[in-house]
Write a protein that holds these residues in place. Structure first.
Motif, short mmCIF file in Angstrom:
data_model
loop_
_atom_site.label_atom_id
_atom_site.label_comp_id
_atom_site.label_asym_id
_atom_site.label_seq_id
_atom_site.Cartn_x
_atom_site.Cartn_y
_atom_site.Cartn_z
N ASP A 393 0.84 -1.21 0.00
CA ASP A 393 0.00 0.00 0.00
C ASP A 393 0.88 1.26 0.00
O ASP A 393 2.08 1.20 0.27
N LEU A 394 0.24 2.39 -0.32
CA LEU A 394 1.00 3.64 -0.45
C LEU A 394 1.07 4.34 0.90
O LEU A 394 0.40 3.93 1.85
N LEU A 395 1.88 5.36 0.99
CA LEU A 395 1.92 6.14 2.23
C LEU A 395 0.67 7.00 2.30
O LEU A 395 0.18 7.49 1.29
N THR A 396 0.17 7.20 3.52
CA THR A 396 -0.97 8.08 3.71
C THR A 396 -0.49 9.54 3.69
O THR A 396 0.70 9.82 3.87
N GLU A 397 -1.45 10.45 3.56
CA GLU A 397 -1.12 11.88 3.59
C GLU A 397 -0.47 12.24 4.93
O GLU A 397 0.49 13.01 4.98
N LEU A 415 6.97 7.47 -4.65
CA LEU A 415 6.85 6.30 -3.79
C LEU A 415 7.25 5.04 -4.55
O LEU A 415 7.04 4.96 -5.77
N SER A 416 7.80 4.09 -3.82
CA SER A 416 8.07 2.80 -4.46
C SER A 416 6.75 2.04 -4.61
O SER A 416 5.85 2.17 -3.77
N LEU A 417 6.63 1.30 -5.70
CA LEU A 417 5.48 0.41 -5.89
C LEU A 417 6.03 -1.02 -5.87
O LEU A 417 7.05 -1.29 -6.52
#
Ligand SMILES: NC(=O)C1=CN([C@@H]2O[C@H](COP(=O)(O)OP(=O)(O)OC[C@H]3O[C@@H](n4cnc5c(N)ncnc54)[C@H](OP(=O)(O)O)[C@@H]3O)[C@@H](O)[C@H]2O)C=CC1
Ligand SMILES: [Mg+2]
Length: 431
Positions: A393-397, A415-417
């Motif tokens: 998952d991605l980083l949150t705000e 961001l890394s995927l």
């Protein structure tokens, strides 16, 4: 004997409030707050060895530097020589030396060194793998792919204008440890990077000792070369674990737009999985940046698709394409990939509730022009031949924070995927 970093730590499976299964890797997290009493002294044996291994190249750069803007000229000449053909097969000077000549590194030891260097920094962000498994079982271990624009050091310090990022956060000796820590935390089988301007002195020597085989393809006219004290051109790099894959074929592609050669490149490699003997193509690219260049990007995307069509359809093999496309999903180049006859899907769409929406951002930074929050990075895959078993998952705000990226705890503005793929036992339909 070398052991895959992946096998050195076990994964825990957790379930969060939303019911999604999340996989976390224990033991790879920097502790916060850092030990106040006696922080472990940094003894960067492995990190120092990597620099020493590239001593010749470095001293050469320094010598040339003392003559003014010579590094740029040296690397430009080299880059031009390397880019003389549009798609060359197996140029040996771009394929890393056999890592068996180098002493293997214990990934845990390297991680410890990185943590020691980073002991004054805030803790790593927590990100979890979201389980996306469908019903189709697979008898082979998944293939973990990481896509990441790591931010060229010269661009970050000299051109990008990240106005809210303190210069100390960009110090290479620490930022490189944040990048390595991210790679060591997720332990990809295949690593696709953009904006690499420390290939020969950092990533190639260290990653080859971790068991990866690497290939680097610099941009013909890298903007890094305009920055004083640059470390050479930036470009795309592709690494794969040698104990998992055999290299079948490799092509370095200088992208064209409407038949004209451009400054953007791609690497496409055909790999054979050692466990299953199945072949597939993995490609990495970084398309032209900035608004006003949408048609140019679209043309570059068409050229890349044509090259990949030639590589994969002849052999009827599945495809994974990683890249910083510098294009939102609304752009033409995205639509070309989504509707291509190669039958591709974008893996990160699977994280959305309906499986149809890209994430809200993959890059988030503040420049002099203001806040830039965009979805530009993708992992495309052959949707009939491959399944995505999980995605990071991605980083949150909130994690990203008010000053956005890069920052003291995240080294890039992108961001890394990371995705785990498996081959479908029986591909449903045509590749
Ligand atoms: N000597 C010569 O004859 C020539 C030299 N050049 C050089 O190449 C450069 C252009 O190269 P090209 O590959 O087309 O570059 P791009 O336009 O693709 O961008 C280069 C980098 O700049 C970053 N970037 C994007 N938006 C901005 C922004 N608003 N401000 C600062 N940086 C940004 C991009 O990062 P991201 O992808 O993360 O957004 C990207 O890595 C020229 O500046 C020149 O230095 C080019 C042609 C000929
Ligand atoms: Mg950039």
């Amino acid at each position: 004997m070398y052991q895959s970093p992946r096998r050195l730590c076990s994964a825990l499976l957790q379930r969060d409030a939303s019911g999604l299964r999340r996989l976390t890797t224990p033991g790879l997290r920097r502790q916060s707050p850092p030990p106040a009493a006696a922080p472990r002294p940094a003894s960067p044996r492995l990190l120092a060895a990597a620099s020493a291994a590239s001593g010749a190249a470095r001293s050469c750069s320094r010598t040339v530097c003392s003559m003014g803007n010579g590094t740029s000229r040296l690397y430009s000449a080299l880059a031009k020589a390397l880019n003389s053909s549009a798609a060359s097969q197996h140029p040996e000077y771009l394929v890393s030396p056999d890592p068996e000549h180098l002493e293997p590194i214990d990934p845990k030891e390297l991680l410890e060194e990185c943590r020691a260097v980073l002991h004054t920094r805030p803790p790593r962000f927590q990100r979890d793998f979201v389980d996306l498994r469908t019903d189709c079982p697979s008898s082979h271990p998944p293939i973990r792919v990481m896509q990441w624009n790591i931010l060229a050091q010269a661009l970050g310090e000299g051109k990008d204008n990240f106005v809210q990022c303190p210069v100390e956060a960009l110090k290479w000796e620490e930022r490189k440890c944040l990048i390595l820590e991210e790679i060591l935390a997720y332990q990809p089988d295949i690593l696709c990077l953009q904006e690499v301007d420390h290939y020969f002195d950092t990533f190639q020597p260290l990653l080859s000792r971790l068991g990866y085989q690497g290939t680097f393809f610099p941009k013909p006219w890298s903007p890094c070369l305009d920055v004083e004290h640059n470390n050479g051109p930036d470009g795309c790099a592709l690494f794969f674990l040698q104990n998992r894959f055999k290299l079948v074929n490799s092509a370095n592609i200088r992208l064209t737009a409407m038949t004209l050669k451009t400054n953007q490149v791609a690497i496409a490699q055909t790999l054979e999985c050692k466990e299953s003997s199945r072949q597939f193509c993995i490609a990495v690219t970084h398309l032209k940046a900035r608004t006003g260049w949408e048609r140019f990007r679209s043309a570059q995307g068409c050229d890349l698709l044509q090259n990949l069509q030639n590589i994969t359809q002849g052999a009827k093999i599945p495809l994974i394409v990683c890249g910083d496309f510098n294009a939102e999903p609304t752009e033409e180049v995205y639509k070309h990939f989504a509707s291509s006859s190669l039958n591709l899907n974008s893996a990160y769409k699977l994280l959305s509730a309906d499986g149809q929406s890209e994430p809200p951002y993959t890059t988030w930074k503040i420049r002099t022009s203001g806040e830039c929050r965009h979805t530009l990075d993708y992992i495309w895959y052959s949707k009939h031949a491959l399944s995505v078993r999980s995605a990071l998952d991605l980083l949150t705000e909130e994690q990203i924070g008010p000053n956005r990226l890069p920052s003291f705890n995240y080294p890039s503005d992108h961001l890394s995927l990371v995705c785990d793929f498996s081959f479908n036992e029986e591909p449903d339909g045509l590749l």
